[in-house]
Design a protein around this motif. Structure first.
Motif, PDB file in Angstrom:
ATOM      1  N   ARG A  91      30.263  79.840 -12.031  1.00 55.54           N
ATOM      2  CA  ARG A  91      30.003  80.806 -13.118  1.00 55.54           C
ATOM      3  C   ARG A  91      30.484  82.182 -12.706  1.00 55.54           C
ATOM      4  O   ARG A  91      30.920  82.389 -11.577  1.00 55.54           O
ATOM      5  CB  ARG A  91      28.504  80.842 -13.421  1.00 55.54           C
ATOM      6  CG  ARG A  91      27.681  81.208 -12.183  1.00 55.54           C
ATOM      7  CD  ARG A  91      26.228  81.510 -12.514  1.00 55.54           C
ATOM      8  NE  ARG A  91      25.429  81.662 -11.306  1.00 55.54           N
ATOM      9  CZ  ARG A  91      25.311  82.818 -10.653  1.00 55.54           C
ATOM     10  NH1 ARG A  91      25.965  83.902 -11.042  1.00 55.54           N
ATOM     11  NH2 ARG A  91      24.560  82.877  -9.556  1.00 55.54           N
ATOM     12  N   LEU A  92      30.391  83.115 -13.654  1.00 56.89           N
ATOM     13  CA  LEU A  92      30.715  84.514 -13.360  1.00 56.89           C
ATOM     14  C   LEU A  92      29.585  85.130 -12.522  1.00 56.89           C
ATOM     15  O   LEU A  92      28.506  84.554 -12.389  1.00 56.89           O
ATOM     16  CB  LEU A  92      30.859  85.292 -14.661  1.00 56.89           C
ATOM     17  CG  LEU A  92      32.173  85.076 -15.417  1.00 56.89           C
ATOM     18  CD1 LEU A  92      32.077  85.636 -16.821  1.00 56.89           C
ATOM     19  CD2 LEU A  92      33.323  85.741 -14.669  1.00 56.89           C
ATOM     20  N   ILE A  93      29.853  86.325 -12.019  1.00 56.77           N
ATOM     21  CA  ILE A  93      28.846  87.021 -11.213  1.00 56.77           C
ATOM     22  C   ILE A  93      27.763  87.590 -12.146  1.00 56.77           C
ATOM     23  O   ILE A  93      28.076  88.098 -13.217  1.00 56.77           O
ATOM     24  CB  ILE A  93      29.519  88.188 -10.460  1.00 56.77           C
ATOM     25  CG1 ILE A  93      30.599  87.621  -9.540  1.00 56.77           C
ATOM     26  CG2 ILE A  93      28.515  89.022  -9.719  1.00 56.77           C
ATOM     27  CD1 ILE A  93      31.782  88.511  -9.435  1.00 56.77           C
ATOM     28  N   ARG A  94      26.534  87.460 -11.714  1.00 56.24           N
ATOM     29  CA  ARG A  94      25.461  88.063 -12.513  1.00 56.24           C
ATOM     30  C   ARG A  94      25.560  89.574 -12.346  1.00 56.24           C
ATOM     31  O   ARG A  94      25.638  90.060 -11.217  1.00 56.24           O
ATOM     32  CB  ARG A  94      24.095  87.558 -12.024  1.00 56.24           C
ATOM     33  CG  ARG A  94      23.021  87.591 -13.082  1.00 56.24           C
ATOM     34  CD  ARG A  94      21.714  86.987 -12.604  1.00 56.24           C
ATOM     35  NE  ARG A  94      21.804  85.589 -12.199  1.00 56.24           N
ATOM     36  CZ  ARG A  94      21.573  85.153 -10.955  1.00 56.24           C
ATOM     37  NH1 ARG A  94      21.273  86.003  -9.990  1.00 56.24           N
ATOM     38  NH2 ARG A  94      21.656  83.876 -10.678  1.00 56.24           N
ATOM     39  N   PRO A  95      25.625  90.333 -13.452  1.00 58.80           N
ATOM     40  CA  PRO A  95      25.771  91.788 -13.309  1.00 58.80           C
ATOM     41  C   PRO A  95      24.628  92.358 -12.469  1.00 58.80           C
ATOM     42  O   PRO A  95      23.481  91.962 -12.638  1.00 58.80           O
ATOM     43  CB  PRO A  95      25.694  92.301 -14.757  1.00 58.80           C
ATOM     44  CG  PRO A  95      25.994  91.115 -15.613  1.00 58.80           C
ATOM     45  CD  PRO A  95      25.565  89.912 -14.856  1.00 58.80           C
ATOM     46  N   GLY A  96      24.981  93.239 -11.566  1.00 59.78           N
ATOM     47  CA  GLY A  96      23.974  93.886 -10.738  1.00 59.78           C
ATOM     48  C   GLY A  96      23.719  93.175  -9.427  1.00 59.78           C
ATOM     49  O   GLY A  96      23.108  93.740  -8.532  1.00 59.78           O
ATOM     50  N   SER A  97      24.219  91.957  -9.285  1.00 59.02           N
ATOM     51  CA  SER A  97      23.962  91.262  -8.028  1.00 59.02           C
ATOM     52  C   SER A  97      24.825  91.860  -6.936  1.00 59.02           C
ATOM     53  O   SER A  97      25.961  92.249  -7.172  1.00 59.02           O
ATOM     54  CB  SER A  97      24.272  89.777  -8.180  1.00 59.02           C
ATOM     55  OG  SER A  97      25.661  89.585  -8.090  1.00 59.02           O
ATOM     56  N   SER A  98      24.294  91.965  -5.752  1.00 58.72           N
ATOM     57  CA  SER A  98      25.033  92.671  -4.707  1.00 58.72           C
ATOM     58  C   SER A  98      25.666  91.709  -3.713  1.00 58.72           C
ATOM     59  O   SER A  98      26.361  92.135  -2.813  1.00 58.72           O
ATOM     60  CB  SER A  98      24.100  93.635  -3.973  1.00 58.72           C
ATOM     61  OG  SER A  98      23.067  92.867  -3.360  1.00 58.72           O
ATOM     62  N   ASP A  99      25.421  90.421  -3.850  1.00 63.18           N
ATOM     63  CA  ASP A  99      25.981  89.521  -2.843  1.00 63.18           C
ATOM     64  C   ASP A  99      26.646  88.283  -3.437  1.00 63.18           C
ATOM     65  O   ASP A  99      26.875  87.317  -2.742  1.00 63.18           O
ATOM     66  CB  ASP A  99      24.896  89.115  -1.855  1.00 63.18           C
ATOM     67  CG  ASP A  99      23.733  88.421  -2.553  1.00 63.18           C
ATOM     68  OD1 ASP A  99      23.772  88.338  -3.819  1.00 63.18           O
ATOM     69  OD2 ASP A  99      22.811  87.967  -1.870  1.00 63.18           O
ATOM     70  N   GLU A 100      26.953  88.320  -4.726  1.00 58.36           N
ATOM     71  CA  GLU A 100      27.620  87.182  -5.327  1.00 58.36           C
ATOM     72  C   GLU A 100      29.131  87.447  -5.422  1.00 58.36           C
ATOM     73  O   GLU A 100      29.551  88.537  -5.753  1.00 58.36           O
ATOM     74  CB  GLU A 100      27.072  86.908  -6.741  1.00 58.36           C
ATOM     75  CG  GLU A 100      25.653  86.366  -6.727  1.00 58.36           C
ATOM     76  CD  GLU A 100      25.190  86.025  -8.137  1.00 58.36           C
ATOM     77  OE1 GLU A 100      24.072  85.534  -8.259  1.00 58.36           O
ATOM     78  OE2 GLU A 100      25.943  86.266  -9.111  1.00 58.36           O
ATOM     79  N   VAL A 101      29.895  86.415  -5.144  1.00 55.76           N
ATOM     80  CA  VAL A 101      31.344  86.551  -5.315  1.00 55.76           C
ATOM     81  C   VAL A 101      31.895  85.323  -6.040  1.00 55.76           C
ATOM     82  O   VAL A 101      31.345  84.229  -5.948  1.00 55.76           O
ATOM     83  CB  VAL A 101      32.105  86.693  -3.974  1.00 55.76           C
ATOM     84  CG1 VAL A 101      31.884  88.051  -3.364  1.00 55.76           C
ATOM     85  CG2 VAL A 101      31.734  85.572  -3.021  1.00 55.76           C
TER      86      VAL A 101
END
Ligand SMILES: Nc1ncnc2c1ncn2[C@@H]1O[C@H](COP(=O)(O)OP(=O)(O)OP(=O)(O)O)[C@@H](O)[C@H]1O
Ligand SMILES: [Mg+2]
Lengths: 789, 242
Positions: A126-136
């Motif tokens: 999936r796309l990155i959850r907005p605001g997440s700091s460690d997802e790529v």
């Protein structure tokens, strides 16, 4: 069906061996053409659709830091349609199970909505959850090479902070169809990857709050790209802009473009050769056929068939052969084209594939091969039309044999009857013998050239990796550092030699032309990287001025001694005039964009101290592991290239191209076989009378074998040197003809290629001879003498 | 029909001072040196003469296969020398039937197809089957030349020549390659058919015995007519022997 057409079909059947051989060659030519066209067209169509659907931008620029408030001003530049900003940063990655450090490009994920450019296509996850700091989200080639499926994690060195990142998706992007670390030759999906991350997280990590360091925009229709670039550059000067560029200079786009151009060029070179061979084969077959049909032609005319009717009868013979060949070729070409296109699509990581074969390609094939057929048939049609019935009715006069000049040399005593028969036959029809030699030579040439190409790539690799760039590792820093930084690394485990370099983006100009390039400043006493001249000899680093690649020199129109202007796009953005002191002979695409000079002089020109942007290392392989471990901990390093790994990648790529070479080689083998087989058969038919007579008066079949084999071997031997020369010329045409400013391969053919081609020629002689010898065995003396054919 | 009735007929062919010179390189061969002759409708002419005397040359010119060097050949008041290529093709197609010494069948076609080859391009021909029936080969129609004897091949060649109902039948040594029995069969066929179809026939032979078939015998020597003789007692092929 009328009687004449029935005769046509029976004639085709009687000559089926040769007819099939020519049909095969035709089919091979058409298939090769359709296959290549289908591939190129599909790649282009798919690329266009890809760019459109995922909104690939048209102008790009990197800068140090631009405030968001700048966006309306940029959007106000006349001609700009849409602006999209982002953050991109090189980082070193640490992937579990991977000893060496890996290069990553962290890019802010495109915003959702119709406004965004350079969109990504999620393949899984999936796309990155907005605001997440460690997802790529990672790019697919990289994900595949390193088995980074959603759920996996890896470490990145973000400005000295080692951060654990979680893979949530795998994606593709039109911006990174091809992506190589600057300074390498080819994409290495294992050691270089693009990853998308939340923009907020990136701006926090790289101190770019409310700002951007990366910019992409689209243009209004009819807008002038260069004008927009000019205005944009002026606007970005204060924000550390390093020069905007259009798609033509975009690495991914330019690489893809280069490959497409190269493919197209090779089609235009190979197609005429095929056509020539087919015209030649048809000519040989038909001239012989007409000769055996003299009396039939006489009868037809005596009974009131007109000249054009007779000519048309023979034209139909050719039309049928060509038509069947073209049909088979088209079917095969479409099939092969699909497979090859799919291979390419896989190679380019297109998210979808549009099979874009234009129907006009079929018409082109039909027209071209129809033309070749006509040329091949022309001579025989004319002869058939012109043959006077009274003359045709008389049996052809026995051929006028002469004593050959070889016999005149006095070695006549050494020759037996059979050898004399061979020589006389060859010399009796000098034109035909010459044509046969020419045909075999052409086939050998065609077979040599694909091997030549791979030899050339091999040569290029050797030059680059073992002559020019001899370091084991190249590391680049996030920012310029003083050259004393070298000493920090000298003590690192396993470092044998270390040389610092300075790389600066600049615009080089001469006579109204200019181009964005990198100026590379090398250490004055450096030995690891060297510039080479045409003969692969190292050129000493000039103590003033720059050296540039021959292709860049050609593009700019400069020669040694001229002064070029350098506008540095970094630092104090100095403008300088510098002399060109030497032209290097580099083949590698990327070196087109690189100018070399002494590091000290470069820094002086820029009015900066003794700084470096990276280092080349020679290392002790035994201590590689601990060195890698250390590098992963150094925050200031943002890129590491292992040359051993690049070499391996290059070699792997070469293996892939070998597959295509194999297909081309197969086509060449078909041609060789077609030419030789045809000649063997014609030569046999022509003299079956003589052979029957020989048998009649007590010669053995063995003597006949000797003549058949002897003549063929003699012609083939004569063709070999010619074929080798032709192969060299043909390969030269392929390398030069497909060269463009960015891509150029040196011509280098290994002697093995010549050997293989000649081996195939001899093999064809052998197989053709066997079929003819079988004919000799089956030859019924009475029948031959009765039907006189 | 015999020679007495010919006077009321205008001649079919009128040959005046015909010469033919072959040039090949330096060498010149004078094949015909001034031939004058008239041929009438329905006649059966036999040409006799030593080898190289110009018989085939004359026949080829009559058949529109070759062009005279000088002199005139007119057929029904049309000068053959004036015809263009197209005209000669049509003339051959519509008027002439040929039989050659070496049969010249097309080896890739059956007997029936060889005959069809000639009938397909003319109006109102005999059917190949009828023509082959006339030469007594009704049961060999689907055989290829290689499956036929020399005499049978020659009969196919006769069938091919007469199937178009030609006004003129030209035969160049039709029995030259055959033994006497077979030769007689072929001659019978020729004589029979040309009578049935009312064709004018010119036949070349070396065999003096065959001259007995003729209404007139024309002898050649050295490119010229040496003698023209009306045959007193015309015989049928069945009566011949040699
Ligand atoms: N195409 C040609 N070129 C040169 N000379 C030719 C050609 N055709 C015929 N001749 C010559 O013309 C002469 C007459 O030939 P022609 O064939 O008419 O003889 P013929 O009477 O039919 O002989 P035969 O009984 O042997 O068939 C011969 O000397 C022959 O060599
Ligand atoms: Mg003759």
């Amino acid at each position: 069906m009328n009687a004449l057409d029935r005769k046509l079909l029976r004639d085709l059947w009687r000559l089926r061996g040769q007819v099939i051989a020519i049909i095969l060659v035709t089919a091979a030519g058409v298939a090769a053409f359709i296959m290549a066209m289908a591939t190129v067209d599909s790649i282009e169509v798919t690329r266009t659709a890809y760019y459109e659907r995922y909104r690939f931008a048209e102008v790009f620029s990197a800068l140090r830091r631009g405030p968001e408030t700048l966006v309306p001003r940029i959007a106000g530049i006349p001609g700009v349609q849409q602006v999209s900003t982002g953050i991109a940063h090189n980082v070193i990655l640490d992937i579990e199970g991977m000893e060496e450090p890996v290069n990553g490009l962290l890019v802010s994920a495109p915003e959702k909505g119709p406004e965004s450019l350079n969109n990504i296509h999620i393949r899984s996850g999936r796309l990155i959850r907005p605001g997440s700091s460690d997802e790529v989200v990672v790019s697919e080639p990289f994900a595949r090479a390193n088995q980074l499926l959603p759920g996996a994690s890896l470490y990145a060195n973000l400005k000295g902070q080692k951060r654990k990142l979680h893979v949530v998706g795998v994606a593709l992007s039109p911006e990174y169809i091809f992506f190589a670390v600057p300074g390498t030759l080819s994409p290495d999906d294992r050691r270089f990857g693009v990853m998308w991350m939340d923009r907020k997280a990136l701006s926090n990590a790289f101190d770019l709050d409310g700002a951007f360091n990366n910019l992409a925009l689209t243009l209004q229709p009819n807008a002038s790209e260069s004008e927009v670039i000019g205005r944009l550059d002026r606007m970005l000067v204060d924000y550390g802009g390093v020069g905007a560029y259009g798609r033509a200079d975009h690495i991914s786009h330019a690489t893809l473009n280069g490959e497409i151009t190269q493919l197209r060029a090779s089609i235009h070179i190979a197609a005429p050769v095929f056509l020539g061979v087919i015209a030649f084969l048809l000519h040989m077959l038909m001239m012989r056929h007409i000769e055996t049909e003299r009396e039939h032609i006489g009868i037809l005319k005596a009974f009131g068939y007109g000249d054009s009717q007779v000519a048309w009868h023979y034209a139909k013979f050719v039309i049928l052969i060509v038509a069947v060949g073209v049909m088979i070729g088209m079917g095969g070409g479409v099939k092969l084209g699909r497979t090859v296109t799919e291979t390419y699509a896989e190679h380019y990581h297109f998210p979808f594939l549009e099979y874009g074969l234009r129907s006009s390609v079929f018409f082109e094939a039909i027209a071209a091969y129809g033309m070749a057929g006509l040329i091949g048939a022309w001579g025989s049609m004319r002869r058939a039309a012109r043959l006077e019935p009274a003359v045709a009715m008389r049996a052809p006069p026995p051929p006028v044999y002469r004593r050959t000049w070889i016999e005149g040399l006095g070695i006549v005593l050494l020759l037996d009857q059979s050898t004399r028969m061979i020589l006389r036959h060859i010399i009796r029809w000098p034109m035909r013998s010459a044509l046969t030699i020419f045909g075999i030579a052409a086939a050998i040439a065609i077979l040599i050239s694909p091997f030549g190409i791979t030899g050339s790539v091999d040569k290029m690799i050797d030059t680059h990796f073992f002559q020019a760039e001899r370091q084991d590792l190249t590391m680049s820093f996030a920012q310029e550092r003083h050259s004393s930084a070298i000493y920090d690394l000298v003590l690192a485990p396993g470092v044998l030699r270390i040389e610092g370099f300075r790389a600066v983006l600049a615009s080089v100009g001469f006579g109204g032309k200019s181009r964005r390039i990198t100026v590379l400043g090398r250490q004055a006493d450096g030995v690891l990287t060297r510039a080479l001249d045409r003969r692969q000899r190292p050129i000493p680093l000039p103590d003033r001025g720059v050296t540039l690649s021959s292709s860049m020199a050609q593009w700019l129109g400069v020669s040694a001694g001229d002064y070029v202007s350098l506008e540095f796009l970094q630092g104090r953005r100095m403008s300088r005039q510098v002399p060109v002191t030497a032209i290097t002979d580099s083949y590698i695409g990327l070196s087109f964009f690189t100018l070399f000079m002494d590091r000290g002089i470069l820094n002086a020109l820029m009015m900066e101290g003794d700084v470096i942007s990276g280092v080349h290392l020679k290392i002790d392989p035994l201590q590689q592991q601990s060195l890698y471990a250390k590098i992963k901990e150094i925050p200031s390093i943002t890129g590491v290239i292992s040359h051993g790994a690049s070499l391996a990648t290059m070699r792997r790529l070469l293996q892939e191209t070998l597959k295509l070479t194999f297909v081309n080689g197969m086509f060449a083998v078909i041609i060789i076989f077609g030419v030789i087989y045809n000649n063997a058969r014609i030569s046999f038919t022509e003299r079956s009378n003589d052979f029957a007579t020989m048998l009649l008066i007590g010669y053995g079949r063995r003597d006949v074998y000797f003549i058949v084999l002897g003549e063929l071997t003699l012609l083939t031997l004569a063709a070999m040197p010619l074929g080798c020369l032709g192969g060299y010329a043909f390969a030269w045409m392929l390398t030069e003809g497909t060269a463009n400013e960015v891509f150029r391969t040196p011509l280098h053919i290994e002697s093995r290629a010549f050997g293989i081609a000649m081996l195939f020629a001899l093999l064809s002689v052998l197989i053709s001879s066997i079929t003819v010898l079988m004919k000799v065995n089956k030859m019924d003396i009475v029948e031959v003498l009765k039907t006189r054919e | 029909m015999n020679s007495q009735g010919l006077d009321e007929n205008p001649p079919l062919f009128r040959i005046r001072d015909l010469t033919k010179i072959y040039r090949s390189g330096e060498v010149e061969v004078q094949a015909l040196r001034g031939v004058d002759l008239e041929l009438y409708r329905g006649e059966f002419i036999v040409l006799l003469g030593p080898s190289g005397s110009g018989k085939s040359t004359l026949l080829n010119i009559l058949g529109g296969l070759d062009m005279p060097t000088s002199g005139q050949v007119s057929f029904r008041d049309v000068d053959l020398g004036e015809l263009d290529e197209r005209g000669r093709t049509l003339y051959r197609r519509d008027t002439i039937g040929y039989v050659f010494q070496s049969y010249n069948l097309i080896s890739g076609l059956t007997a029936r197809e060889n005959v069809a080859l000639a009938t397909e391009i003319v109006a109102n021909p005999l059917s190949p089957e009828t023509a082959l029936g006339l030469v007594g080969l009704a049961d060999r129609m689907d055989h290829f030349p290689s499956q036929l004897s020399g005499g049978e091949q020659q009969r196919v060649s006769v069938a091919r020549a007469i199937a178009k109902r030609p006004a003129i039948l030209l035969c160049d040594e039709p029995t030259g390659a055959l033994d006497s029995n077979t030769g007689i069969v072929v001659l019978e066929v020729i004589q029979d058919v040309s009578r049935k179809l009312d064709t004018t026939t010119v036949l070349i032979t070396h065999n003096v015995a065959i001259a007995d078939l003729a209404d007139r015998v024309v002898s050649f020597a050295n490119g010229k007519i040496s003698e023209v003789r009306n045959n007193e007692r015309k015989r049928s092929a069945r009566e011949l022997s040699w």
